[in-house]
Write a protein that holds these residues in place. Structure first.
Motif, PDB file in Angstrom:
ATOM      1  N   GLN A 298      53.040  47.068 -29.301  1.00 25.91           N
ATOM      2  CA  GLN A 298      53.553  48.388 -29.672  1.00 25.91           C
ATOM      3  C   GLN A 298      54.720  48.774 -28.773  1.00 25.91           C
TER       4      GLN A 298
ATOM      5  N   ALA B 120      50.162  51.915 -26.325  1.00 26.65           N
ATOM      6  CA  ALA B 120      49.215  51.344 -25.363  1.00 26.65           C
ATOM      7  C   ALA B 120      49.147  49.829 -25.419  1.00 26.65           C
ATOM      8  N   GLU B 121      49.377  49.259 -26.596  1.00 21.95           N
ATOM      9  CA  GLU B 121      49.302  47.808 -26.741  1.00 21.95           C
ATOM     10  C   GLU B 121      50.660  47.174 -26.434  1.00 21.95           C
TER      11      GLU B 121
ATOM     12  N   GLU C 224      53.762  56.541 -23.408  1.00 23.06           N
ATOM     13  CA  GLU C 224      52.367  56.224 -23.113  1.00 23.06           C
ATOM     14  C   GLU C 224      51.523  56.070 -24.376  1.00 23.06           C
TER      15      GLU C 224
ATOM     16  N   ALA D   6      40.389  58.869 -20.495  1.00 24.77           N
ATOM     17  CA  ALA D   6      41.465  59.323 -21.390  1.00 24.77           C
ATOM     18  C   ALA D   6      41.503  60.848 -21.416  1.00 24.77           C
TER      19      ALA D   6
END
Length: 270
Positions: free
Chosen positions: A179, A175-176, A172, A46
């Protein structure tokens, strides 16, 4: 002797917040659009950047605040929590939008928020490069450029998602899968969607230029300062389930309460 009145306390907080913005701005600007090292606070592939400007600004704010309100608490993105003994706690993000900062984009700002008994009572967003400042009072929100005449902020009417301008910092962030589905559900209905902005986007919403912002996974220092600005300009900001946004999380803000109700209904049907 009795202490200062609540009104006098609030006026002192507003004054000091502006002083802190005046102090932190030059610390940040000496690094903006200059070559500088960028550290990565994240692991596992990350990217969570931090620079000398972030740390220098928070240090300057922390030191100045300690001389003005030594009993107030402080939560900063870079240096964590300093406990206080008063009901007031300052929530600081020295550069909200560090990714924009490191590429020379002006879509970033310094966030200075204040909680009293864990409730947001004041917020300020300072963009020292453009000279813009957005802040709340106890009843309204204002914008000024380079210390000029303050202009009162007012969100605009937009009851329907089909007429709305939607923004979020970047897809971005979602992430889920659920979402991303929430973002896509609103994006497909909205009239116009633009990406980028971080805290600046919320101030555009308070200014009546944007209608809806949806973002996941925010920290308190990402949103606390913006809550009073949005609300006192006439907008609504909550979590995706309609709860308090003070602790961060999945956040949705709108300029029109009717749009907020519609958007919440849409994403909670998914």
């Amino acid at each position: 002797m009795p202490g200062p009145s609540p009104a006098a306390e609030f006026q002192a907080i507003v004054r000091v917040a502006h002083e802190l913005a005046d102090i932190s701005g030059p610390v940040i600007l000496k690094h903006f659009r200059k070559a500088m090292p960028v550290e990565n606070k994240a692991s596992g592939g990350a990217f969570d950047p931090v620079t000398k400007a972030d740390r220098g600004a928070e240090k300057a704010i922390s030191e100045a605040l300690a001389t003005r309100f030594p009993d107030h608490g402080l939560v900063g993105e870079e240096f964590g929590t300093k406990a206080g003994t008063s009901p007031y706690q300052w929530i600081i993000d020295p550069i909200d939008g560090t990714r924009s900062f490191i590429i020379g984009s002006p879509m970033w700002g310094t966030l200075i928020g204040v909680l009293k008994d864990e409730k947001p009572v004041f917020g300020l967003m300072d963009q020292p490069f453009t000279g813009e400042r957005f802040w709340s009072t106890d009843k309204a929100a204002y914008h000024s450029i380079r210390g000029g005449r303050p202009v009162r902020l007012k969100t605009r009417e937009c009851p329907r998602i089909e007429d709305a301008v939607l923004t979020t910092t970047h897809p971005e962030m979602f992430a889920e899968p659920e979402q991303l589905t929430a973002l896509e559900t609103l994006r497909k209905k909205a009239r116009l969607t633009r990406y980028g902005g971080d805290c600046y986007g919320y101030c555009l919403l308070a200014s009546g230029l944007v209608d809806i912002i949806i973002e996941p996974g925010l920290k308190p220092y990402d949103i606390v300062a913006l809550i009073p600005i949005i609300e006192r300009a006439g907008g609504v900001v909550t979590t995706w389930t309609g709860g308090s946004p003070s602790n961060g999380g999945n956040i949705i803000a709108t300029g029109d309460a009717r749009l907020h109700e519609e958007a919440l209904a849409m994403i909670n049907k998914l």
